[in-house]
Scaffold this motif. Structure first.
Motif, PDB file in Angstrom:
ATOM      1  N   TRP A  24       0.871  -1.192  -0.023  1.00  0.00           N
ATOM      2  CA  TRP A  24      -0.011  -0.039   0.126  1.00  0.00           C
ATOM      3  C   TRP A  24       1.024   1.334   0.020  1.00  0.00           C
ATOM      4  O   TRP A  24       0.730   2.151  -0.689  1.00  0.00           O
ATOM      5  N   LEU A  78       1.043   4.503  -2.743  1.00  0.00           N
ATOM      6  CA  LEU A  78       0.981   5.931  -2.443  1.00  0.00           C
ATOM      7  C   LEU A  78       2.004   6.692  -2.761  1.00  0.00           C
ATOM      8  O   LEU A  78       1.918   8.040  -3.107  1.00  0.00           O
ATOM      9  N   ARG A 131      -2.051  -3.112  -6.880  1.00  0.00           N
ATOM     10  CA  ARG A 131      -3.554  -2.908  -7.037  1.00  0.00           C
ATOM     11  C   ARG A 131      -4.249  -4.182  -6.772  1.00  0.00           C
ATOM     12  O   ARG A 131      -5.175  -4.210  -6.115  1.00  0.00           O
ATOM     13  N   ILE A 186      -4.407  -5.766  -3.372  1.00  0.00           N
ATOM     14  CA  ILE A 186      -5.132  -4.917  -2.353  1.00  0.00           C
ATOM     15  C   ILE A 186      -6.920  -5.049  -2.535  1.00  0.00           C
ATOM     16  O   ILE A 186      -7.762  -5.321  -1.761  1.00  0.00           O
ATOM     17  N   LEU A 246      -9.692  -1.068   7.042  1.00  0.00           N
ATOM     18  CA  LEU A 246      -8.812  -0.451   5.990  1.00  0.00           C
ATOM     19  C   LEU A 246      -8.808  -0.777   4.657  1.00  0.00           C
ATOM     20  O   LEU A 246      -8.701   0.084   3.795  1.00  0.00           O
ATOM     21  N   THR A 247      -8.734  -2.246   4.698  1.00  0.00           N
ATOM     22  CA  THR A 247      -8.545  -2.880   3.390  1.00  0.00           C
ATOM     23  C   THR A 247      -9.906  -2.404   2.231  1.00  0.00           C
ATOM     24  O   THR A 247      -9.503  -2.224   0.959  1.00  0.00           O
ATOM     25  N   GLN A 288      -9.141   1.097   1.268  1.00  0.00           N
ATOM     26  CA  GLN A 288      -8.209   1.172   0.205  1.00  0.00           C
ATOM     27  C   GLN A 288      -8.809   1.033  -1.100  1.00  0.00           C
ATOM     28  O   GLN A 288      -8.318   1.512  -2.084  1.00  0.00           O
ATOM     29  N   ALA A 336     -10.545   3.567  -2.446  1.00  0.00           N
ATOM     30  CA  ALA A 336      -9.805   4.704  -2.999  1.00  0.00           C
ATOM     31  C   ALA A 336      -9.041   4.232  -4.321  1.00  0.00           C
ATOM     32  O   ALA A 336      -8.870   5.075  -5.183  1.00  0.00           O
ATOM     33  N   LEU A 337      -8.836   3.160  -4.567  1.00  0.00           N
ATOM     34  CA  LEU A 337      -8.153   2.599  -5.505  1.00  0.00           C
ATOM     35  C   LEU A 337      -9.135   2.326  -6.943  1.00  0.00           C
ATOM     36  O   LEU A 337      -8.861   2.929  -7.945  1.00  0.00           O
ATOM     37  N   SER A 380     -14.161   9.737  -0.795  1.00  0.00           N
ATOM     38  CA  SER A 380     -12.935   9.266  -0.582  1.00  0.00           C
ATOM     39  C   SER A 380     -12.161   9.536   0.515  1.00  0.00           C
ATOM     40  O   SER A 380     -11.656  10.566   0.417  1.00  0.00           O
ATOM     41  N   LEU A 387      -9.226   8.219   1.589  1.00  0.00           N
ATOM     42  CA  LEU A 387      -7.828   7.801   1.189  1.00  0.00           C
ATOM     43  C   LEU A 387      -7.433   8.510  -0.110  1.00  0.00           C
ATOM     44  O   LEU A 387      -8.369   8.638  -1.134  1.00  0.00           O
ATOM     45  N   GLN A 411      -5.511   7.030  -6.673  1.00  0.00           N
ATOM     46  CA  GLN A 411      -4.498   6.603  -7.331  1.00  0.00           C
ATOM     47  C   GLN A 411      -4.812   6.555  -8.754  1.00  0.00           C
ATOM     48  O   GLN A 411      -5.829   6.032  -9.123  1.00  0.00           O
TER      49      GLN A 411
END
Length: 273
Positions: free
Chosen positions: A61, A65, A80, A83, A123-124, A127, A130-131, A268, A270, A273
């Motif tokens: 991760w 970032l 990617r 995750i 968290l995952t 993430q 966010a991706l 979002s 986080l 990307q």
């Protein structure tokens, strides 16, 4: 008291995480080179949790970032994929769990928060959101706290000081010696444990008290019969596998609820990307 040592077979994932964070901080080529040189040897387990011994996903991760212009596109794609695969796996566990907990389906692995620390998945999932921008991950992230906050067979919030019913006797020295009537709020206990170790008289007594007695599957693991696994929790500071909150767990739930709060104020929480 002796807790023993926490052995780790390799420090590569630790160094990789350090390299990725230093890359983010400094942008220096040497950290990029180190990470990418050793990436093929990094063992990625999208279903795993970040812990003292497993930090490969955290390293991955951090690499995502990093804004370095020369990042390897194949490593970016692999990172990617890992995750997102981790988030998808957690969603599948929640879909199959009657309490929507992202717990491992094997009953014998219930313990050390596998069920009670349902916010581990936050968290995952964020993430992956966010991706990808896929709102489904955000919706599932909001679902993850339910089992920990009381949607469970005991109707008990596994965090002290929250809800109508929560643990009164966590294994917390600060609480035990404070002299206060109630334990410190915000301590996450480990909750149900399928098979307590026979290390202490207290754990042996609790195991012996289950009725019907749990059956052995031939490998020393619980076959799933006997007293229901998700009801095997006793609120006692004499049972570390059920009641011991550590700094790692306290930090984890603080991060989870902090990110969810941020998610309520932004589409979002986080960096994209």
């Amino acid at each position: 008291m002796s807790a023993g040592e926490y052995a780790d077979s390799s420090a590569l994932d630790n160094r990789m995480w350090a390299a990725a964070e230093l890359l983010r901080t400094t942008g220096e080529d040497r950290y990029l080179a180190y990470f990418e040189e050793h990436f093929p040897a990094l063992k990625l387990d999208p279903t795993g949790e970040v812990s003292y011994s497993e930090q490969a996903m955290a390293a991955t991760w951090a690499y995502l970032l990093a804004s370095h212009r020369d990042r390897d596109p194949s490593i970016v794609a692999a990172a990617r994929k890992a995750i997102i695969a981790g988030a998808d796996w957690r969603i599948r566990q929640m879909e199959s769990n009657p309490w929507t907990a992202p717990a491992h389906p094997r009953r014998s692995l219930t313990g050390w928060g596998n069920f009670a620390h349902s916010t581990r998945a936050v968290l995952t999932l964020l993430q992956a959101h966010a991706l990808t921008g896929d709102h489904r991950y955000l919706e599932w992230a909001w679902t993850t706290p339910h089992a920990q906050l009381g949607l469970n067979p005991q109707g008990l919030c596994y965090i002290t000081g929250l809800g109508a019913r929560s643990p009164r006797h966590p294994l917390s020295k600060l609480s035990q010696y404070s002299g206060a009537e109630h334990p410190l709020p915000g301590l996450p206990v480990h909750g149900p444990h399928a098979r307590l170790p026979g290390t202490w008289p207290t754990t042996r007594l609790v195991t012996a008290a289950y009725w019907p007695a749990p059956l052995n599957d031939g490998e020393g693991l619980d076959g799933g019969d006997g007293y229901p696994v998700l009801r095997r929790y006793t609120d006692s500071d004499q049972l570390p596998p059920m009641s011991e909150p550590t700094v790692a767990e306290i930090a984890r739930i603080g991060i989870a609820f902090g990110l969810l709060r941020a998610a309520s104020a932004a589409s979002s929480p986080l960096p994209q990307q």
